[in-house]
Write a protein that holds these residues in place. Structure first.
Motif, short mmCIF file in Angstrom:
data_model
loop_
_atom_site.label_atom_id
_atom_site.label_comp_id
_atom_site.label_asym_id
_atom_site.label_seq_id
_atom_site.Cartn_x
_atom_site.Cartn_y
_atom_site.Cartn_z
N UNK A 232 -3.40 -0.16 -4.86
CA UNK A 232 -3.31 -1.46 -4.20
C UNK A 232 -2.12 -1.50 -3.24
N UNK A 233 -0.97 -1.03 -3.72
CA UNK A 233 0.25 -1.08 -2.92
C UNK A 233 0.69 0.28 -2.41
N UNK A 234 0.38 1.33 -3.19
CA UNK A 234 0.90 2.65 -2.88
C UNK A 234 2.35 2.77 -3.28
N UNK A 235 2.99 3.82 -2.87
CA UNK A 235 4.40 4.04 -3.17
C UNK A 235 5.03 4.91 -2.10
N UNK A 236 6.34 5.06 -2.18
CA UNK A 236 7.03 5.88 -1.20
C UNK A 236 6.59 7.34 -1.33
N UNK A 237 6.21 7.93 -0.22
CA UNK A 237 5.71 9.31 -0.26
C UNK A 237 5.79 9.93 1.12
N UNK A 238 5.95 11.26 1.16
CA UNK A 238 5.90 12.00 2.43
C UNK A 238 4.53 12.63 2.64
N UNK A 239 3.63 12.47 1.68
CA UNK A 239 2.31 13.09 1.76
C UNK A 239 1.26 12.01 2.02
N UNK A 240 1.15 11.59 3.27
CA UNK A 240 0.19 10.56 3.64
C UNK A 240 -1.09 11.20 4.14
N UNK A 241 -1.81 11.83 3.23
CA UNK A 241 -2.99 12.58 3.63
C UNK A 241 -4.31 11.91 3.27
N UNK A 242 -4.26 10.84 2.48
CA UNK A 242 -5.51 10.21 2.07
C UNK A 242 -5.32 8.70 1.98
N UNK A 243 -6.43 8.00 2.03
CA UNK A 243 -6.43 6.54 1.92
C UNK A 243 -6.17 6.16 0.47
N UNK A 244 -5.16 5.31 0.23
CA UNK A 244 -4.82 4.96 -1.14
C UNK A 244 -5.81 3.97 -1.74
N UNK A 245 -6.52 3.22 -0.90
CA UNK A 245 -7.39 2.15 -1.39
C UNK A 245 -8.66 2.72 -2.01
N UNK A 246 -8.89 2.39 -3.28
CA UNK A 246 -10.13 2.78 -3.94
C UNK A 246 -11.22 1.75 -3.71
N UNK A 247 -10.82 0.52 -3.36
CA UNK A 247 -11.77 -0.56 -3.06
C UNK A 247 -11.34 -1.18 -1.74
N UNK A 248 -12.22 -1.19 -0.77
CA UNK A 248 -11.91 -1.75 0.54
C UNK A 248 -11.65 -3.25 0.43
N UNK A 249 -10.54 -3.69 0.98
CA UNK A 249 -10.20 -5.10 0.98
C UNK A 249 -9.40 -5.56 -0.22
#
Length: 334
Positions: A232-249
């Motif tokens: 929902x929020x994600x976290x601090x990371x240097x690996x921004x390779x994928x969409x964190x959202x499992x549910x759109x919206x």
């Protein structure tokens, strides 16, 4: 500077990917996310990246932990609180005549939410203090860049931590309100803990997020969708390779509004049920005034009343134990 050069190189790679010279990206936005993060780091007064958790300053470590800690960990306390303290607190308040079953159940839920939030803060403060002593507090404006709903989201570690605390507060209120509603409906604290556990465990199963299940169109309105803060929020990371959202919206204001609506709906439903006449409430008689009645059952459809009182107390003083009252049709008592 060094990070500015890295950012320019990342933009070059992004352009090469757009022209088809670079392949293999998990997400089309990953190159843009990497470039934007480096650009924002370069703007800091003291730009720096951290290779391991041991090197992270306190505030960055918290933002990193939000995205990396299994979400189940954040909900062990509310389940334990409602399982252990729920029934005892409810019975004590009713037996003392201070409030009815509805009020005491709501008080139990509120206490559970407050205790859960306090324990969460303790769990965050301890590593924060340790990391502060070792690496300093850090800069709350340190950038965080995420891919959510196929969109780049640029924020800071300070905002991430504040959003996480707001989300967890809303979810604790929702879960403990649902548990309080179960108590109001004579479910008992064990039943309340079981229901909470089922809600918390639902996102662990891939079937929950499947697109071909009947509840798929309702996922953005379901409480379990928002329990995993990493999605929902994600976290601090240097690996921004994928969409964190499992549910759109399932993000933004929805993450706060939906849990609170679930809690309000549960309490509203339970309050309506608890105000029904005894014959329509599965034989449950709630405390009235200074009385506390537990274990009441209405069993016979052929009599006007057939009631069994396990215990009747007045201000903690037992008056009747195992009383059985039968009133036949046409009988007048009193």
């Amino acid at each position: 500077g060094y990070f500015s050069a890295l950012a320019r190189r990342a933009r070059t790679v992004e352009e090469e990917h757009e022209h088809g010279y670079v392949q293999g990206a998990e997400n089309e936005l990953s190159f843009a996310a990497n470039a934007l993060l480096l650009e924002r780091i370069a703007l800091l007064g003291a730009p720096e990246v951290y290779d391991t958790a041991a090197d992270m300053p306190a505030i960055y470590l918290l933002a990193f932990s939000i995205g990396s800690t299994p979400y189940i960990f954040w909900y062990l306390v509310p389940v334990a609180v409602m399982a252990i303290a729920g029934r005892r607190l409810d019975r004590r308040l009713v037996s003392q005549g201070r409030m009815g079953i509805r009020g005491s159940a709501c008080a139990t839920g509120l206490a559970g939410a407050l205790v859960s939030l306090a324990c969460l803060l303790i769990c965050l403060i301890i590593p924060f203090v340790i990391a502060s002593m070792r690496n300093g507090m850090g800069d709350p404006s340190y950038p965080v860049v995420l891919i959510r709903d196929n969109t780049l989201v640029s924020t800071t570690v300070g905002v991430q931590i504040a959003a996480f605390l707001a989300l967890q507060t809303a979810i604790y209120i929702a879960l403990c309100s649902i548990a309080a509603a179960v108590l109001m409906c004579k479910g008992g604290s064990v039943a309340a803990a079981i229901i909470m556990t089922l809600l918390i465990a639902a996102p662990l199963f891939e079937l929950y997020y499947a697109h071909d299940v009947p509840w798929a169109p309702l996922l953005t309105s379901l409480l379990p969708t928002y329990l995993n803060s990493a999605s929902v929020l994600g976290g601090a990371s240097y690996l921004n390779t994928s969409d964190i959202a499992l549910v759109t919206g399932a993000g933004g204001a929805h993450a706060i509004i939906v849990p609170l609506m679930w809690g309000a709906a549960a309490l509203g439903f339970a309050n309506t049920v608890s105000m029904m006449p005894s014959q329509r409430r599965w034989g449950w008689c709630s405390g009235i005034g200074d009385r506390a009645i537990s274990g009441t059952n209405i069993t016979s459809p052929t009599r006007v009343f057939d009631i069994v009182f396990d215990t009747v107390a007045y201000r903690r003083n037992p008056i009747l134990n195992k009383a059985h009252v039968q009133i036949q049709p046409g009988e007048i008592i009193g």
